[in-house]
Design an enzyme around this catalytic site. Structure first.
Site, PDB file in Angstrom:
ATOM      1  N   ASP A 164     -19.449  42.668 -40.921  1.00  9.22           N
ATOM      2  CA  ASP A 164     -19.165  41.792 -39.783  1.00  9.22           C
ATOM      3  C   ASP A 164     -19.945  40.475 -39.729  1.00  9.22           C
ATOM      4  O   ASP A 164     -19.379  39.436 -39.457  1.00  9.22           O
ATOM      5  CB  ASP A 164     -19.450  42.529 -38.467  1.00  9.22           C
ATOM      6  CG  ASP A 164     -18.649  43.806 -38.317  1.00  9.22           C
ATOM      7  OD1 ASP A 164     -17.996  44.235 -39.281  1.00  9.22           O
ATOM      8  OD2 ASP A 164     -18.685  44.376 -37.217  1.00  9.22           O
ATOM      9  N   GLU A 393     -27.143  54.435 -39.511  1.00  6.11           N
ATOM     10  CA  GLU A 393     -26.013  53.624 -39.967  1.00  6.11           C
ATOM     11  C   GLU A 393     -26.418  52.785 -41.184  1.00  6.11           C
ATOM     12  O   GLU A 393     -25.679  52.681 -42.151  1.00  6.11           O
ATOM     13  CB  GLU A 393     -25.550  52.723 -38.806  1.00  6.11           C
ATOM     14  CG  GLU A 393     -24.291  51.929 -39.085  1.00  6.11           C
ATOM     15  CD  GLU A 393     -23.843  51.090 -37.883  1.00  6.11           C
ATOM     16  OE1 GLU A 393     -24.551  51.111 -36.840  1.00  6.11           O
ATOM     17  OE2 GLU A 393     -22.810  50.422 -37.977  1.00  6.11           O
TER      18      GLU A 393
HETATM   19  C1  DGY Z   1     -18.103  46.721 -34.293  1.00  5.29           C
HETATM   20  O1  DGY Z   1     -17.624  46.867 -33.171  1.00  5.29           O
HETATM   21  O2  DGY Z   1     -19.280  46.449 -34.513  1.00  5.29           O
HETATM   22  C2  DGY Z   1     -17.268  46.952 -35.441  1.00  5.29           C
HETATM   23  O3  DGY Z   1     -17.947  46.746 -36.635  1.00  5.29           O
HETATM   24  C3  DGY Z   1     -16.012  46.171 -35.402  1.00  5.29           C
HETATM   25  O4  DGY Z   1     -15.200  46.881 -36.239  1.00  5.29           O
END
Ligand code: DGY
Length: 426
Positions: A164, A393
């Site tokens: 992201d 994560e």
């Molecule tokens: C989030 O909401 O952080 C996700 O990575 C979007 O898919």
């Protein structure tokens, strides 16, 4: 923790995040089904519950759009702990979904689960039903995300990459406006440390793009032309090429010749086109900004993840050398951004942390390319991180600090997969 205990712990994580026919990536932060999380998590289930592994991928593919696109989130149940929820996306699906996609690892996962299946009849039935759908998704990519037929598809939203907030998108994101976005309340920062997450400025741009695409009725034939963000990511394209290759091989074995031939053609074209992303100077692949017509000079993991595809042997060897260089500036491989660069941030999501899924895919690509020497280092670093900091994560590549959401499904799945795949000292 010995390996048996680690597997036991990992299975507990999967079971806690299991919602019956799909898993959530983690409780709270991500309360729905995410596309590539699911497909990679299926690899973990496959070692002890094959029907459950298949149902994970089946549930995902059951929400494929009519044009072939497979959405990045499926909002199976309402949950106001997540933003942006279905009301922001407004895709009008019966079971709400987002309107963008994610790295297509399903073709790879199906082939891997099939190859190792103990229940061969079940595997054949499942693969026969899934391959045409996965193939339609691959065709969608090359139709709607590569309209000029270059062999490389473009991402229209950073969330599609799965990475992201990578440094790779910083320059292109300058072009994405924030006017008209309106006020909103983020929820992710109530579940995870804000220092581990994207910034508010990035969120405004993420939402601007969602609104833009929504204003076009989520018509995929229009989005590529309309988006001010169009990035060709070598990591994403490598995953797509690898999945096409796995679909080609499996389809050929199952006598699904049309799918096999078409998939093989996609692989050949994609592999040849990947060469245009190679940087001899950085000894890795780079992103390409399709709006600007330039390579993005950002040494991130996307250009290393390319090892997952059937790239030329010399490129795989150069990527090994690149990782050896990175090893000199961190304690745990593979950082998602070069630690010697000023943008590196060891805690912030995809701007530095290590991700087990990436390590796994890179190691798998090296195994395929015969570059085996570096694999134990990459895999052992995964296990050292888990031992030190648990099933987070992602982890800081210098300090091993656990980051993002805890108790994470695909991290656990990777531990099960890795421990069952590689011979490692106990
Ligand atoms: C989030 O909401 O952080 C996700 O990575 C979007 O898919």
């Amino acid at each position: 923790m010995n390996h048996a205990d680690m597997i036991q712990h990992a299975r507990q994580v999967l079971s806690d995040n299991d919602r019956g026919t799909y898993t959530v990536p983690t409780h709270g932060l991500y309360p729905f089904q995410w596309n590539w999380d699911s497909a990679l998590s299926a690899l973990g289930f496959a070692h002890y519950d094959e029907p459950r592994a298949w149902s994970e991928i089946e549930t995902l593919m059951a929400h494929q759009w009519e044009d072939g696109m497979v959405p990045h989130i499926i909002f199976h149940q309402p949950d106001d702990g997540y933003f942006p929820g279905p009301e922001v996306w407004g895709t009008g699906r019966e079971v709400p979904t987002t309107g963008i996609t994610q790295p297509p690892v399903s073709g790879f996962a199906v082939r891997r689960i099939y190859d190792r299946a103990r229940d061969k009849d079940l595997a054949e039935a499942k693969a026969r039903a899934l391959l045409p759908k996965i193939h339609a998704w691959h065709e969608w990519f090359y139709r709607d995300r590569d309209p000029e037929g270059t062999g490389l598809i473009a991402l229209l939203h950073p969330w599609e990459s799965g990475r992201d907030n990578s440094v790779d998108w910083d320059d292109a994101f300058e072009r994405v406006p924030t006017e008209g976005v309106g006020p909103f309340t983020r929820r992710d920062t109530t579940h995870a440390n804000p220092a581990h997450r994207p910034t508010d400025e990035q969120y405004k741009r993420y939402i601007w793009l969602v609104k833009k695409f929504r204003s076009l009725g989520w018509d995929n034939s229009k989005l590529h032309a309309a988006s001010p963000f169009k990035i060709v990511d070598p990591g994403f394209n490598a995953i797509l090429i690898r999945s096409c290759e796995d679909v080609a091989d499996l389809a050929a074995r199952l006598g699904m010749d049309e799918i096999a031939t078409a998939s093989r053609a996609m692989v050949d074209k994609g592999v040849a086109a990947m060469e245009t992303l190679w940087s001899a100077e950085m000894s890795q692949y780079l992103c390409y900004d399709r709006c600007k017509g330039e390579l993005v000079q950002s040494p991130s993991i996307g250009g290393i993840l390319a090892a997952f595809a059937p790239i030329p042997k010399a490129r795989a060897a150069a990527l090994v050398r690149r990782i050896e260089t990175l090893a000199g500036s961190c304690n745990y491989l593979i950082p998602s951004h070069d630690p010697t660069h000023p943008e590196f941030d060891g805690l912030r999501y995809w701007r530095g942390p290590v991700w087990l899924i990436v390590n796994y895919m890179v190691a798998d690509g090296f195994a395929r390319a015969g570059e085996t020497e570096i694999i134990p280092r990459i895999i052992n670093d995964c296990l050292r991180l888990i031992e030190t900091s648990g099933f987070a994560e992602y982890h800081d590549p210098i300090t091993a600090e656990p980051c993002g959401g805890p108790h994470f499904t695909w991290t656990a799945a990777m531990v099960i997969e890795i421990l069952n795949t590689y011979e490692l000292a106990a």
